[in-house]
Each structure stands twice: as C-alpha cells, then as structure tokens.
Design a protein around this motif. Sequence first.
Motif, PDB file in Angstrom:
ATOM      1  N   UNK A 164      46.159  47.895  57.540  1.00  0.00           N
ATOM      2  CA  UNK A 164      46.213  46.437  56.947  1.00  0.00           C
ATOM      3  C   UNK A 164      47.833  46.282  56.581  1.00  0.00           C
ATOM      4  N   UNK A 204      53.433  43.668  62.868  1.00  0.00           N
ATOM      5  CA  UNK A 204      52.667  43.142  63.948  1.00  0.00           C
ATOM      6  C   UNK A 204      51.528  41.301  63.181  1.00  0.00           C
ATOM      7  N   UNK A 205      52.024  41.195  64.135  1.00  0.00           N
ATOM      8  CA  UNK A 205      51.776  39.523  63.553  1.00  0.00           C
ATOM      9  C   UNK A 205      50.607  39.110  63.680  1.00  0.00           C
ATOM     10  N   UNK A 206      49.268  40.419  63.534  1.00  0.00           N
ATOM     11  CA  UNK A 206      47.780  40.065  63.858  1.00  0.00           C
ATOM     12  C   UNK A 206      47.314  40.613  64.055  1.00  0.00           C
ATOM     13  N   UNK A 207      46.256  41.039  62.953  1.00  0.00           N
ATOM     14  CA  UNK A 207      44.971  42.065  63.198  1.00  0.00           C
ATOM     15  C   UNK A 207      43.870  42.528  61.879  1.00  0.00           C
ATOM     16  N   UNK A 208      42.746  42.173  62.708  1.00  0.00           N
ATOM     17  CA  UNK A 208      41.161  41.927  62.166  1.00  0.00           C
ATOM     18  C   UNK A 208      40.684  43.459  62.628  1.00  0.00           C
ATOM     19  N   UNK A 209      39.662  42.955  61.109  1.00  0.00           N
ATOM     20  CA  UNK A 209      39.276  44.692  61.319  1.00  0.00           C
ATOM     21  C   UNK A 209      37.728  44.420  61.145  1.00  0.00           C
ATOM     22  N   UNK A 242      41.570  45.507  65.129  1.00  0.00           N
ATOM     23  CA  UNK A 242      42.403  45.941  66.196  1.00  0.00           C
ATOM     24  C   UNK A 242      43.458  44.496  65.895  1.00  0.00           C
ATOM     25  N   UNK A 297      47.000  43.322  68.361  1.00  0.00           N
ATOM     26  CA  UNK A 297      47.845  43.032  69.828  1.00  0.00           C
ATOM     27  C   UNK A 297      49.166  42.896  70.289  1.00  0.00           C
TER      28      UNK A 297
END
Lengths: 101, 101, 101
Positions: B24, B33-38, B68, B70
Amino acid sequence: MKTEAVRIARVYLTEADHQLNDIMQYLHDNESISGATAYRGVEGYGLSGKMHDSSLIDLSFDLPITVEFFDESNNVLMVIKHLKEHFNVSQTISWLAEQHQ
Amino acid sequence: MKTEAVRIARVYLTEADHQLNDIMQYLHDNESISGATAYRGVEGYGLSGKMHDSSLIDLSFDLPITVEFFDESNNVLMVIKHLKEHFNVSQTISWLAEQHQ
Amino acid sequence: MKTEAVRIARVYLTEADHQLNDIMQYLHDNESISGATAYRGVEGYGLSGKMHDSSLIDLSFDLPITVEFFDESNNVLMVIKHLKEHFNVSQTISWLAEQHQ
C-alpha cells in the motif's frame, strides 16, 4: 445455460461518510436494483491520500466501503448518474460482465 | 457524465505474507496510484492448494488478502510489472473498466 | 510480463445458505480450480428484496457471501454450469480479465 449482458457498478465510500444505509435503501426503493452488496476494506487510501486502516481494530471508523450492484448496462449508467446527483460519491467505476441464469 | 477508460488490478496476498502495508505504501509513495483498497477474504485457497479459513476466528492469521486499484491502463500494467519485481506477489489479474466522473 | 486471458466468476451466496465450505471444497476437489476466495459483505440485499446487514454485529448470520475464482474462460463457464446443477446458487456473474505472470 442462458447468459445476459450486464454492467457491474462499484461505488467507493468510507465508513466516515455514513452514506451506506441511505445508498442501499435508495438503490432498493428508488431504482429497483434487484441486488446490491457492500464490502468493507481492511485498509485503503483515496483521493485525500490519507491511509485508512484497521490496525486499531474497532477504534477505526473510517475504513473504505465499496458498494457493488449489476443490472442491464444502460440502467446501471443511469443509476450511477442519479447516485452522483443525490449523494456525495467521489469515485465510481463500472465494467461489462455476463449474468448466467 | 464524463467517462474515462481505466484498468482495474487485483493482487492476491495472504495475511501470513505480511506484505500488505509495504505494498500500500509503495503504491501511494512510489507509483502515485491515487487510490487503493485491500479486502480480507473469509476463506480461500491458492497455489499451495491449502485452504485458508477463519473458522477459528482471531486464531487464523493466514486469510486471503486482495489489493485492488485502478488507473489508466498502461500505467496499471507498468505498476503490476514493478510490484512483481519488488514484492513476492504470486497472482495478479486485471481487467478494463470505465471511471465515471 | 506474460499475460493470459482468463474469466473471473463471482457466485452470490448468503451465510444462511451454509453452502460456502461445500462449494470451496467442490471447486478444489472436483473442478481443479487452482484458487478461490470468499468475501463477506457488511450489508446487502438480493432476489428476496430483504436487507441483510451486520448492524447487530455477531448476531446477524445472514450476511452476503461472494465466492470468486478465475481460470481459462471455457473452463469457468463449465464450472458455473456444474455449480448451478449441484448447489442452490441464485446469482452468478462472470467477466473477462487477464492474468499477469
């Protein structure tokens, strides 16, 4: 096996938004979306660049929440547009898929 | 409603990897990367064929974790390549989607 | 980076179905699916129109469960067909993706 083209939508929220129940109710009551599922992430960061994690379990109330639903493609695009008008939704993505009946 | 083509990446880890925070942080700091979710799964199995489940809640520390994020398609493919170089990532998949702004 | 075409399947269940372990075992033992992950939602509603949520944490046993796995596209379509024959699976969707090796 009958297969129908659908579009899956994913809406990004956080727990701190307190919008989840309203959005679920809205999809169910106002948009006739036949099913929706909300998932809570264990860690994440978004447009703010701030990390949201659950390392202090039960003390963190700002974890990422994603809501997913699917339906006929044009209907999903219309519902996404409505969600953006009625709620404070920052990020929304969608992709094409097939439903197997 | 403006729509942009994006690619969604999903990276498969397990809790026992202890790589989540590093990945992360890497996505945030090194790859912009402007956003990430686990997400943590409640049950799963992977290349080892070993089942990972949470039937002994709070005693299992090897549950599946998926990360994830995008972004623009070519950027996501480059980031996946970098993740494979820097981390012990077994499985990575991606698919095309649209972001609605 | 070598890339292979795959299809991702998602099967919708609820905790009250008590089918998760049997389906995971079936995918592993009978279908030779090399990996599968189950996620528990925090809120959802399905064909019944009934809301499933976890507002009474640990007292709710009917939360949504989604099982996801991926493989070569034709194999995934065949496995989905088999799952519908052997289990009480209401909703199943799938979409094309790429695996990066």
